[in-house]
Every structure is written in structure tokens, then in C-alpha cells.
Design an enzyme around this catalytic site. Structure first.
Site, PDB file in Angstrom:
ATOM      1  N   CYS A  22     142.516  32.898  75.722  1.00  0.00           N
ATOM      2  CA  CYS A  22     142.592  34.300  76.185  1.00  0.00           C
ATOM      3  C   CYS A  22     143.230  35.226  75.144  1.00  0.00           C
ATOM      4  O   CYS A  22     142.549  36.017  74.490  1.00  0.00           O
ATOM      5  CB  CYS A  22     143.365  34.391  77.499  1.00  0.00           C
ATOM      6  SG  CYS A  22     142.623  33.486  78.869  1.00  0.00           S
ATOM      7  N   ARG A  23     144.557  35.130  74.995  1.00  0.00           N
ATOM      8  CA  ARG A  23     145.265  36.134  74.186  1.00  0.00           C
ATOM      9  C   ARG A  23     145.173  35.914  72.683  1.00  0.00           C
ATOM     10  O   ARG A  23     144.872  36.849  71.936  1.00  0.00           O
ATOM     11  CB  ARG A  23     146.755  36.175  74.593  1.00  0.00           C
ATOM     12  CG  ARG A  23     146.988  36.680  75.992  1.00  0.00           C
ATOM     13  CD  ARG A  23     148.388  36.364  76.488  1.00  0.00           C
ATOM     14  NE  ARG A  23     148.579  34.914  76.628  1.00  0.00           N
ATOM     15  CZ  ARG A  23     149.715  34.327  76.938  1.00  0.00           C
ATOM     16  NH1 ARG A  23     150.801  35.071  77.115  1.00  0.00           N
ATOM     17  NH2 ARG A  23     149.794  33.019  77.055  1.00  0.00           N
ATOM     18  N   SER A  24     145.443  34.683  72.209  1.00  0.00           N
ATOM     19  CA  SER A  24     145.471  34.508  70.744  1.00  0.00           C
ATOM     20  C   SER A  24     144.090  34.596  70.095  1.00  0.00           C
ATOM     21  O   SER A  24     143.987  35.129  68.984  1.00  0.00           O
ATOM     22  CB  SER A  24     146.239  33.249  70.331  1.00  0.00           C
ATOM     23  OG  SER A  24     145.644  32.075  70.809  1.00  0.00           O
ATOM     24  N   ASN A  78     144.983  29.112  73.932  1.00  0.00           N
ATOM     25  CA  ASN A  78     144.087  29.526  72.830  1.00  0.00           C
ATOM     26  C   ASN A  78     142.679  29.860  73.328  1.00  0.00           C
ATOM     27  O   ASN A  78     141.693  29.658  72.623  1.00  0.00           O
ATOM     28  CB  ASN A  78     144.037  28.475  71.706  1.00  0.00           C
ATOM     29  CG  ASN A  78     143.385  28.975  70.409  1.00  0.00           C
ATOM     30  OD1 ASN A  78     142.733  28.226  69.693  1.00  0.00           O
ATOM     31  ND2 ASN A  78     143.542  30.240  70.098  1.00  0.00           N
ATOM     32  N   ASP A 130     149.986  36.890  80.665  1.00  0.00           N
ATOM     33  CA  ASP A 130     148.855  35.988  80.471  1.00  0.00           C
ATOM     34  C   ASP A 130     147.694  36.367  81.398  1.00  0.00           C
ATOM     35  O   ASP A 130     147.801  36.210  82.618  1.00  0.00           O
ATOM     36  CB  ASP A 130     149.318  34.559  80.753  1.00  0.00           C
ATOM     37  CG  ASP A 130     148.333  33.538  80.242  1.00  0.00           C
ATOM     38  OD1 ASP A 130     147.150  33.888  80.093  1.00  0.00           O
ATOM     39  OD2 ASP A 130     148.753  32.395  79.978  1.00  0.00           O
ATOM     40  N   CYS A 150     149.109  31.326  71.455  1.00  0.00           N
ATOM     41  CA  CYS A 150     149.388  31.496  72.884  1.00  0.00           C
ATOM     42  C   CYS A 150     149.425  30.117  73.523  1.00  0.00           C
ATOM     43  O   CYS A 150     149.621  29.120  72.819  1.00  0.00           O
ATOM     44  CB  CYS A 150     148.404  32.454  73.551  1.00  0.00           C
ATOM     45  SG  CYS A 150     146.686  31.890  73.577  1.00  0.00           S
TER      46      CYS A 150
HETATM   47  P1  4NP Z   1     146.111  31.963  76.958  1.00  0.00           P
HETATM   48  O1  4NP Z   1     145.866  31.800  78.537  1.00  0.00           O
HETATM   49  O2  4NP Z   1     147.391  31.256  76.666  1.00  0.00           O
HETATM   50  O3  4NP Z   1     146.230  33.450  76.751  1.00  0.00           O
HETATM   51  O4  4NP Z   1     144.906  31.360  76.283  1.00  0.00           O
HETATM   52  C1  4NP Z   1     145.844  30.552  79.178  1.00  0.00           C
HETATM   53  C2  4NP Z   1     144.690  29.817  79.219  1.00  0.00           C
HETATM   54  C3  4NP Z   1     144.677  28.613  79.914  1.00  0.00           C
HETATM   55  C4  4NP Z   1     145.810  28.155  80.542  1.00  0.00           C
HETATM   56  C5  4NP Z   1     146.974  28.894  80.480  1.00  0.00           C
HETATM   57  C6  4NP Z   1     146.994  30.093  79.801  1.00  0.00           C
HETATM   58  N1  4NP Z   1     145.796  26.936  81.284  1.00  0.00           N
HETATM   59  O5  4NP Z   1     146.819  26.622  81.909  1.00  0.00           O
HETATM   60  O6  4NP Z   1     144.776  26.240  81.273  1.00  0.00           O
END
Ligand code: 4NP
Length: 157
Positions: A13-15, A11, A125, A8
Site C-alpha cells: 500500500c504505502r511504500s 509493501n 495504514d 512500510c
Molecule cells: P502497507 O499496508 O504496510 O501500507 O503495505 C499493509 C498491507 C498488508 C498488511 C498490513 C499493512 N497485512 O497485514 O497483510
């Protein structure tokens, strides 16, 4: 060994949620000696961080372990280590293409591609939506179908 990398953006939340759920399924099907699981982010903002509180609380609720998971960034040489690189959304696919170009021997796909008639093609997201329950529903369905796909493709039944 079949190696699966979930990807994702951050790294956190989703992955990592996908990694934890998929590892749990692999364990329940007695396949840990056949399938290895990891996750990474295309961005580097959260390298070394534990999963987001929303992801941890969903996994706690479902009794799924996330012990030891720490965010890392996807690297070019991951293409030499993994057989399946599974992204959460189209932006991840684009970003992966900037890290390393296509390699025909590796499956690079989105998790929802493995679900027949998915209600969404991209997993929204939750870092921005705040909806970790919905993320869990989608990721969990995707992981179940991905595992079925890998089992039949590699004769693991
Ligand atoms: P993820 O979510 O891609 O599902 O882990 C996010 C976590 C942090 C950020 C963006 C998406 N960020 O911009 O910090």
C-alpha cells in the site's frame, strides 16, 4: 548514486505508492542517474505481490507508473545498499530496529519528518482505513519535501 528505500509493513500500500511517486518526481527533475529508489515491507505476507488495488487506482488516477513493482521484504543487507531508509510510521521504525541495529552512516527516518509541521507524524495504514486518497496526499507531500531535502543536502540543484 544516492539510494532511497521506502518501508512500510506489507509493501503493497504505502511504500510502493511512495516509491512510484518519488521515482516520478526524480524523473521529472532529471535525476534518475543520481537517485535510485526502491521499497520493501518489514513483513513477508505479500512478497511477490503487485501493489494493492487502492494504491494502483490512486496512481492510475495521477498518471504515475507502478510498472514492475512487486512486494519484497526488507533484509539486513539493505543497510549496506541504501543511504536513506524512509519509513511510513513508528511501528515500521521499531520493526526496522529488529532487522538491523542503528548505523550512523544511514538516515533512518519517517517520511513525515521531512514535512514542516505535518498534520500527522505517522501515515495511517490504508490497508486498514481504506482511505487511499488521504494516503496519497500525505505520501505525495512527504516525497516532495524529501526530494528537496536530498537535493539541497547533496548539491543536486
Ligand atoms: P502497507 O499496508 O504496510 O501500507 O503495505 C499493509 C498491507 C498488508 C498488511 C498490513 C499493512 N497485512 O497485514 O497483510
Amino acid at each position: 548514486m544516492i539510494r532511497v528505500l521506502f518501508v512500510c509493513l506489507g509493501n503493497i500500500c504505502r511504500s510502493p505508492m511512495a516509491e512510484a511517486i518519488f521515482r516520478d518526481l526524480v524523473k521529472k527533475e532529471n535525476l534518475p542517474d543520481k537517485i535510485e529508489v526502491d521499497s520493501g515491507g518489514t513483513g513477508d505476507w505479500h512478497v511477490g505481490s503487485v501493489p494493492h488495488e487502492g494504491t494502483r487506482s490512486m496512481l492510475d488516477q495521477e498518471n504515475i507508473s507502478y510498472e514492475g513493482l512487486l512486494a519484497r521484504q526488507v533484509e539486513e543487507n539493505d543497510w549496506d545498499e541504501f543511504d536513506y531508509i524512509i519509513a511510513m510510521d513508528e511501528q515500521n521504525i521499531q520493526n526496522l530496529g529488529n532487522i538491523r541495529k542503528e548505523d550512523d552512516s544511514i538516515v533512518v527516518a519517517k517520511l513525515m519528518d521531512f514535512v514542516e509541521n505535518p498534520e500527522v507524524a505517522d501515515i495511517p495504514d490504508p490497508y486498514f482505513t481504506g482511505n487511499f486518497d488521504y494516503t496519497y496526499q500525505l505520501v505525495s507531500a512527504g516525497c516532495t519535501h524529501l526530494l528537496n531535502h536530498i537535493k539541497s543536502k547533496h548539491d543536486l540543484n
